[in-house]
Design a protein around this motif. Structure first.
Motif, short mmCIF file in Angstrom:
data_model
loop_
_atom_site.label_atom_id
_atom_site.label_comp_id
_atom_site.label_asym_id
_atom_site.label_seq_id
_atom_site.Cartn_x
_atom_site.Cartn_y
_atom_site.Cartn_z
N ASP A 343 0.83 -1.21 0.00
CA ASP A 343 0.00 0.00 0.00
C ASP A 343 0.86 1.26 0.00
O ASP A 343 0.62 2.20 0.73
N GLN A 417 8.28 -7.63 15.27
CA GLN A 417 7.18 -6.69 15.42
C GLN A 417 7.22 -6.00 16.79
O GLN A 417 7.14 -4.78 16.88
N GLU A 432 -0.46 3.50 16.88
CA GLU A 432 -1.13 3.34 15.58
C GLU A 432 -0.13 3.55 14.43
O GLU A 432 -0.07 2.78 13.48
N PHE A 433 0.68 4.62 14.55
CA PHE A 433 1.66 4.92 13.50
C PHE A 433 2.72 3.80 13.44
O PHE A 433 3.14 3.38 12.36
N GLU A 435 2.40 0.63 14.27
CA GLU A 435 1.86 -0.59 13.68
C GLU A 435 1.63 -0.43 12.17
O GLU A 435 1.82 -1.37 11.41
N LYS A 436 1.24 0.78 11.74
CA LYS A 436 1.08 1.03 10.30
C LYS A 436 2.43 0.92 9.59
O LYS A 436 2.53 0.36 8.50
N THR A 437 3.46 1.46 10.22
CA THR A 437 4.82 1.38 9.65
C THR A 437 5.23 -0.07 9.50
O THR A 437 5.75 -0.49 8.45
N SER A 439 3.30 -2.76 9.24
CA SER A 439 2.53 -3.47 8.21
C SER A 439 3.00 -3.07 6.81
O SER A 439 3.01 -3.88 5.89
N GLN A 440 3.42 -1.82 6.66
CA GLN A 440 3.96 -1.40 5.35
C GLN A 440 5.26 -2.14 5.06
O GLN A 440 5.48 -2.63 3.95
#
Length: 821
Positions: A343, A417, A432-433, A435-437, A439-440
């Motif tokens: 993404d 992780q 949140e940031f 975990e988004k990092t 997943s990217q």
């Protein structure tokens, strides 16, 4: 002198060549850091080995360039192995070598694909056949091969095996019941069902050992004390019975000596530019950041160039709008499954187009990601994020990168992780940031692209586009002389060159050499491309050389004279006639030249040979009476051109059919590509390229061509399954669908597909069938649509001389599409 001392000597010697105006301080610091780590890890012999191979290639004027993670090394740059300047690129040496990894570095070096064998033989000569060998690769059963082998073993007819395997697109596909029924077969048939079941079980099983594309194992002591060495299928090559994974596990030294088609093309282009344009340029001296070159790239006018010629790349170029070299680096990396699955592509494009605000939660993250607008596109970006934001060491970050590459199989990223997320939270980032990092980063899967690798490829991509932009005639000739390679067949390369104002001249027995050459256009200072005899199907290189040598003093004046002076067999003359090589200088049409050849015997009579030598001119053995033969139609000549040269300089095949297509409300490709968004229409063309990338979720991209240009077709998975035989088997198809336009990117989204291959059979004035030309990449055998059914009786009253046997494929033109997965 030790290996380390030798390496340091050559490194500082290379500094004076790479930086004649003085070494920047930060580069010197980088070099000293790398040399210290190389000494600690005892890798100096490896670097010296690669350096010696590259030095030999350069001494023989063989174009080469290191790529991959090695391009992160300043030492590799000053030694001349790679071309990425550490002064202008922010490199990360730990991506290449780290103490934590404790495995030999991996340097990939690309060489011109036509001259790589010289390098391979030098390695054998320098290191000895008992200390050097290629790795093997384990070739495993895939769908087509499994069906073919099981079908043969169970005694299925050859045509049935071919029909089953030709409907398979990807390696891992299986033949379903619907496909069997579509072929008119009974899926309940015991032997057929057993074939499909056993083929499915065989998938993935080892079939045989093959040669690695270029992985060389080099040892200090005898290699055959460790592993059996066997002769390879190719002459003067030998392989060991271990594959690259075995070699890596044993920590043996492996050097990748790889073949690169575009380096061959560039070497030939630079030679032509020097000889005809009187400019001396090479990869290192090509003018950088040329505005005209980037303008051409932004128009997606990149057919035939390196890396950015595919459909996906071409459709991205008008959106990316590259203006600098770093834009090109991103362009090479962005059209990859990794960024797409992670993404990352759309956020980057939205930010680049100003549709989304670029935000950095902290200044540290801005320092790492400012060049990619806050989106971690590269492996190095992911490593730096982990180091800067989560406190990873360089070695730990490299382990994260490696686990990203294999997480699909091992799930290895998840163990990082907690460390990454907790490290980022500890440094002030939101959960949140963080975990988004993560997943990217995980989205890279096994496709994460190293920035250094993208930069190495971008260098060649820029060079090929620069040559195409400023020397389109040179680029066309060099690309044709480097075939087979790339996405497009010679027909499309020549068509594209002519659109760029290049005059292309046909094959000629008095002017063509083996390679395509440049001929000056009188009074203009420009050059025309003369097609070479290498394009004549079936003609041997040795026969072409004899023809060129025989006409050195004076050109041939007749077919008989050419046969006597050159000494080539009659069969080779027939191949030249079929390629229409006698027309430009002798003004002989195909049938006239063939008639003259029919009068020749296997070899000249001795009496006439002696007389010819005495008179110093060719003496005909017999005087042929004048005959006036019925000449081929224009359409028939086009069929013959495609059949024997693979392209035509006459009219495009679809121009002969345009009136019929217009009656059926089928518009041209050019009209389709300029239609408004959402418009429903029907277009038709010859199938050039089929592409179904792994990241496209089953979507098939097809490129078709008519006399006005090309059109880009999108086929959704459901339609692909419904129309599989048309998609995979049609030489020419009509597409009923809707135009989808996003900026300058235009696609025709198919709703219905029609096979028009049968319509081509009338092109030669009903003399034969027509199967349009495409490239070497197509794996699908085309049938003979439009030909008589061999099971039916011949109509009464047909005389024997008029009988047509379709199996002989007389006057047929076969076009092979290029398929890419």
């Amino acid at each position: 002198m030790t290996a380390q001392q030798s390496l340091e000597h050559y490194t500082w010697q290379g500094v004076t060549t790479r930086y004649p105006e003085g070494l920047p301080d930060h580069v010197e610091k980088t070099i000293r850091h790398e040399l210290a780590l190389i000494e600690t890890m005892k890798y100096a012999p490896y670097f010296l080995t690669v350096f010696s191979i590259v030095r030999y290639a350069r001494s023989q004027a063989i174009l080469c360039q290191g790529r991959g993670s090695a391009a992160n090394s300043a030492v590799c740059y000053v030694l001349g192995i790679t071309s990425i300047d550490p002064d202008t690129n922010d490199l990360l040496f730990e991506r290449f070598v780290s103490q934590e990894r404790d495995e030999p570095p991996d340097i990939d070096v690309d060489f011109e694909h036509e001259r790589r064998e010289e390098v391979i033989q030098w390695i054998y000569k320098a290191y000895g056949h008992d200390k050097a060998a290629l790795c093997s690769t384990v070739t495993r059963y895939r769908a087509k091969g499994a069906i073919r082998d099981v079908g043969k073993a169970l005694g299925l007819p050859e045509d049935l095996i071919k029909a089953l395997s030709s409907g398979i697109w990807s390696w891992s596909e299986t033949v379903g019941e619907s496909q069997v029924r579509a072929l008119g077969l009974n899926p309940k048939d015991r032997r057929l069902a057993l074939t499909l079941r056993l083929a499915q079980q065989l998938m993935g099983a080892p079939r045989h050992l093959g040669q690695h594309p270029g992985g060389f194992v080099l040892t200090h002591d005898r290699l055959d004390h460790l592993v059996p060495i066997e002769p390879a299928a190719m002459v003067d090559r030998q392989v060991i019975e271990w594959d690259k994974d075995d070699v890596e596990a044993l920590k043996m030294m492996k050097v990748d000596v790889l073949a690169h088609g575009m380096l061959t093309c560039m070497a030939k282009a630079f030679a032509l530019i020097g000889a005809h344009k009187h400019q001396d340029i090479d990869l290192a001296t090509i003018p950088q950041e040329d505005a005209a070159t980037y303008a051409m790239i932004r128009r997606a006018d990149t057919l035939g160039t390196f890396q950015i010629e595919s459909r996906a790349q071409m459709s991205m170029l008008p959106r990316m709008k590259p203006k600098t070299f770093y834009d090109l680096v991103i362009q090479v990396a962005i059209v990859r499954p990794g960024p797409i699955q992670g993404d990352m592509v759309h956020p980057y494009l939205r930010r680049r187009e100003g549709k989304e605000k670029v935000e950095y939660p902290t200044p540290e993250l801005e320092a790492v990601l400012h060049k990619t607008l806050g989106v971690p596109l590269f492996q190095e970006s992911a490593m730096k994020v982990a180091m800067v934001c989560a406190g990873f060491t360089g070695g730990e970050a490299d382990q994260l990168r490696k686990s990203m590459a294999t997480f699909k199989f091992t799930g290895g990223v998840s163990r990082f992780q907690d460390k990454l997320v907790s490290g980022m939270i500890k440094n002030g980032y939101t959960k949140e940031f963080a975990e988004k990092t993560f997943s990217q980063l995980e989205g890279f899967g096994s496709y994460g692209f190293p920035e250094s690798h993208a930069a190495s490829f971008a260098l060649i991509a820029y060079a090929s586009n620069y040559v195409k932009c400023h020397f389109p005639d040179v680029f066309c000739a060099a690309l044709l002389n480097s075939q087979p390679m790339g996405f497009y067949a010679p027909a499309q390369i020549v068509s594209d060159a002519r659109k760029h104002g290049v005059e292309v001249r046909s094959i000629c027995i008095n002017r063509s050499r083996w390679d395509c050459t440049l001929e000056e256009v009188h009074g203009t200072g420009r050059h025309a491309v003369r097609l070479g005899m290498r394009l004549v199907r079936g003609l041997a290189t040795a026969d072409a050389a004899r023809i060129v040598a025989a006409r050195a003093d004076q050109p041939f004046a007749s077919v008989d004279e050419m046969w006597r002076r050159s000494g080539v067999p009659v069969a080779s003359l027939v191949e030249l006639v079929e390629a229409d090589a006698f027309l430009p200088s002798l003004r002989l049409e195909r049938r006239d030249a063939l008639w003259a050849i029919k009068a020749l015997r296997d070899e000249p009579l001795p009496l006439f040979t002696a007389a010819a030598e005495r008179e110093a001119r060719a003496i005909a053995e017999q005087q042929e009476p004048e005959v006036e033969l019925r000449q081929m139609t224009d359409g028939h000549n086009v069929v013959e051109d495609y059949g024997h040269v693979g392209l035509t300089l006459r009219e495009h095949p679809l121009r002969f059919m345009r009136a019929d297509l217009t009656k059926r409300r089928i518009i041209t490709c050019a009209e389709a590509m300029t239609a408004r968004d959402g418009q429903w229409l029907m277009a038709a063309g010859l199938v050039l390229v089929r592409q179904r990338p792994g990241s496209a979720k089953g979507v098939m991209f097809i490129t078709i061509e008519d006399e006005t240009g090309i059109a880009n077709i999108v086929v959704w998975p459901k339609l692909f399954e419904r129309s599989r035989r048309v998609v995979l088997g049609a030489s020419m198809m009509a597409i009923n669908g809707r135009i989808q336009r996003e900026g300058e990117v235009v696609h025709l989204v198919a709703q219905q597909l029609l096979d028009l291959s049968a319509d081509l059979s009338g092109l030669a004035g009903r003399d034969g069938e027509f199967h349009p030309p495409t490239g070497r990449g197509d794996e699908f055998a085309h049938g003979s649509p439009g030909s008589p059914d061999s099971r039916e009786k011949a109509p009464p009253g047909v005389r024997a001389r008029d009988l047509f046997t379709p199996d002989l494929h007389i006057d047929t033109l076969k076009i092979k599409s290029r398929n890419f997965q």
